[in-house]
Structure formats: C-alpha cells, structure tokens
Design a protein around this motif. Structure first.
Motif, mmCIF file in Angstrom:
data_model
loop_
_atom_site.group_PDB
_atom_site.id
_atom_site.type_symbol
_atom_site.label_atom_id
_atom_site.label_comp_id
_atom_site.label_asym_id
_atom_site.label_seq_id
_atom_site.Cartn_x
_atom_site.Cartn_y
_atom_site.Cartn_z
ATOM 1 N N PRO A 15 0.916 -1.123 -0.033
ATOM 2 C CA PRO A 15 -0.078 -0.064 -0.027
ATOM 3 C C PRO A 15 0.926 1.245 0.029
ATOM 4 O O PRO A 15 0.574 2.377 -0.446
ATOM 5 C CB PRO A 15 -0.752 -0.044 1.166
ATOM 6 N N ARG A 16 2.048 1.377 0.521
ATOM 7 C CA ARG A 16 2.769 2.424 0.674
ATOM 8 C C ARG A 16 3.376 2.644 -0.673
ATOM 9 O O ARG A 16 3.343 3.845 -1.240
ATOM 10 C CB ARG A 16 4.063 2.386 1.716
ATOM 11 N N PHE A 18 1.786 2.002 -3.409
ATOM 12 C CA PHE A 18 0.749 2.396 -4.244
ATOM 13 C C PHE A 18 0.580 3.936 -4.087
ATOM 14 O O PHE A 18 0.344 4.739 -5.028
ATOM 15 C CB PHE A 18 -0.455 1.600 -3.892
ATOM 16 N N ARG A 19 0.483 4.247 -2.700
ATOM 17 C CA ARG A 19 0.258 5.683 -2.271
ATOM 18 C C ARG A 19 1.215 6.437 -2.860
ATOM 19 O O ARG A 19 0.910 7.743 -3.538
ATOM 20 C CB ARG A 19 0.514 5.652 -0.791
#
Lengths: 211, 211
Positions: A15-16, A18-19
């Motif tokens: 997720p990091r 992705f962000r």
DNA sequence: TAGATTGTTAATCGATTAACAATC
DNA sequence: TAGATTGTTAATCGATTAACAATC
C-alpha cells in the motif's frame, strides 16, 4: 498472479508503494528508478527491486519503472479496483466515525451496510450507509456475500461474532476491538488496529535511553 | 533497564503481553508458564522466554511466571504508570473522535490539550480536554513539555507540523495522517496508524489464492 | 556505442525456534 | 528427590542488503 510466495513483509509495503506512486503520478512524474523511489520511501533500492520482482518484471533496464504503469500494476495486485465488499458490525463511537469519515472507496472497498443490536439506531442515517439490525445479518450475508467485516463492537462480543461471520463466508476481519482473535479452524484473515497497543509502543520508543 | 538491545519485533509484542497479563490477573490467575502464555497469544514458548529475557529473568525454574509480578514489570517497561504527556493537533473528525472516545489514560498517557487553526472551535468542549488555538502551541509546549503529539491534521500540513513539533521538543509522533514522515535529522519516533494501508493489506490477504 | 538501471543470485543480518543444562 | 520449567546457547529460518551480469 504472484510468481512466488509473497512474504508478509512485502504485503505490508504494497500500500505504501501504491500511495507514493499515486502521488508521483499526480505530480506528473512519468518515470522513476528504484534508487529514487527508495529515497522517497526510506528503503533501499535493492529491497524495492526485490519486492516488485515477487510479482513480475515491471521495470526496464537502463530506464527504471514507468510510474503510471507500476501504479496500475500494484493497484491490480492489491485489488483496489476489484470492488471488495464489506459490512460493519457495531455502530458505537468508532463504528460511526468510520462510516461517516473513512473513505472506504479509496481503498477499493464498498461498505454495503452497518449492523447494530440497538433497534433505536436502525434506520438512522450514516452518510449513505444503511443501518440494519443485527438479526438480519445472516440473511444479508447470504444475499450479498461480503468479503470483509469491520469489527467495531464491544470487545466481549468480538470472539463469537468473529466465529459467526466466518461461518457466513467472510474472508477477512478488520478488527478494531482490543482483543486478539484466534480463528485457527477457519480460513479467515485478521488485521488488527489496536490503538492502545500502537500508542504504548510509541511511548516506549519515544522514551529512548533516558531515565 | 533493558539488559541488551531490544528489537523492534519484541517492542511490538510488549503491549500484547501486558494486555493478556492484565486479563489473566483480573480473572484471578496467579501463575503462568511460558507454554500456556504462548498458547494464549499464538506464539511459541521459546519466543516468550526469549522476549522476556531481554529485560531480565522474571520467571522461576520449575514454577513459571507470577502473573501479577510480570504484568507490573512489563507495565514498568512500557511506562504505563509514568504519566507520559501528549497534545493533539487537528480537531477534525478523527481528532474529535480520539479526544471523545479513546481512553488515553489506559495506555498511560495524559492528553493535555487539543489544538486547531479554527478559532470557532476554540473553547468548545471535548470531554475534559481544553481546545486551544494553534498559535498558542509553542508557548504551551515550552510550559508543559509534552512527550507525544497526536497528528490528526490534514495531510498536506503534516510534514511541516512534524518539524515544528520536533523543534518544540516532542519525542514521538502518533501519525494518523496518510503521509510517511521522514524526520531524519531529528531524534523523533513516528508511529503510523494508516487505516487505508491496513485495510488494503487485509483485502490482499483475504483474497487468498482465488481468481 | 556508453551509461544507466534492472532482475537475480549470493552474502549478511536479524528474528524465531529448538535444545538442554541449570535450578526451583 | 523427581518433575517442571526457566534462562541461555546453538541451529534454523526469513528478510534485507550487496553485487553483478544482462540488457535497454
């Protein structure tokens, strides 16, 4: 899709990635090297290349990675555009706060409904989310088959509710109650959000070496 | 107090030990072996003995651990009775929800005050927590020297606020904004609570091997 | 082509598990 | 004493880092 077994440590970093790729993409950056991305995230270039290669060769030698392409690939891996469905159990303070304020859609999740035991609450507005009575949970799950349940009910009710949800076919529990759930028998994933634990950990670290 | 360097993995388990020992103590259990405690937490007995021995020999051969004694020791290590002080920055939805509903005291933290830019909010009641204007932050920190700051302000303001708090002597940031803070220069600990990341991680895992 | 940067293999580091002597 | 269980050392496992040939 994964080429190999993906380690928990890698999953937690996805997720990091992705962000940050979203941000880069939005600020018009079209290309990035593992070295630069590493700098941004506070990781090593080696680790990033290692991580990404769990899923496939998204880069190009001598060039790096195409930001938008990599963002889309990781989005695909995380399933953010897959429309995962969820229900929320327990409309107390934290449950209400999540319904009203947390943007489930941004994480690719559709919150279908919230449930509570209190009939007085039922029908009340929670943004756009219908508030239903807990007695209708079984029928609702049978009809809509939510993948995820958000547990924001009182802690003493959590273990049996986890059991029940598991039997109703839920695959993941987002656990805001301060208990450790053990669903050994069941093939259900649990993700804990333990505020108190998190804060205590910080206090310990922040104290450092001082007396 | 630690005999040796304590690894991050161990620190992250300490609050769980503490919580389970509290429960055991409350239910009248006076004594526990590493084997039984491991069973309860879903760990191995070996790991528990290894973890506890970072701090000292709390057990006794042939007997196990005294529950109440061990609870107190770990509480001491975590500093739950030390009265760590905190301020909260940003009284939006999540900030307000924490002020009103989260029991800071249970984690051994005293929330001294909440701050916001909006003068309309100032004076408003947040449980027992005074709501002050952000312009008074520097003076407040100079006077009360809070150890921890809770970051619940808009994400774009977070990095500069983190810098500012660090200069004001804050030692730890409990970060609810969805940005990764890099305070390389400063000796400040950051603990992230990233809801979206957490939920995405769960979705990935819950999906499992299916198509 | 020359320079850059990946994908991947090997080396290192850290964390978990196993084993067992010490000892209550 | 005999049985149980720790504290601690050694072995294993997993994750990170380093190195470099492949290649764009």
């Amino acid at each position: 899709m994964p080429k190999q077994k993906v380690s928990p440590a890698v999953v937690r970093r996805l997720p990091r990635y992705f962000r940050h790729l979203e941000e880069l993409s939005l600020s018009g950056v079209t290309r990035i090297s593992s070295r630069l991305l590493a700098q941004r995230l506070g990781l090593t270039a080696s680790q990033i290349r290692q991580d990404l290669n769990c899923f496939g060769g998204f880069g190009q030698q001598g060039y790096g990675y195409n930001v938008e392409n990599l963002r889309a690939e990781i989005g695909e891996i995380l399933g953010v555009s897959r429309g995962t469905t969820a229900v929320l159990i327990g409309v107390g303070n934290i449950g209400r706060a999540l319904c009203n304020n947390f943007d489930f859609a941004r994480a690719g999740v559709g919150l279908l409904a919230a449930f509570d035991v209190n009939p007085a609450l039922v029908g009340q507005s929670l943004g756009r989310i219908p508030l239903l009575h807990i007695d209708t949970l079984d029928a609702f799950c049978a009809a809509h088959r939510p993948a995820i349940a958000v547990l924001t009910l009182p802690r003493e009710l959590a273990p049996q509710m986890a059991e029940r949800l598991s039997r109703l076919g839920v695959r993941g529990l987002w656990n805001f109650t301060n208990v450790d759930l053990h669903l050994h028998e069941h093939d259900v994933q649990v993700e804990d959000v333990h505020f108190a634990d998190s804060l205590m950990t910080l206090c310990y670290r922040a104290r450092g070496e001082e007396p």
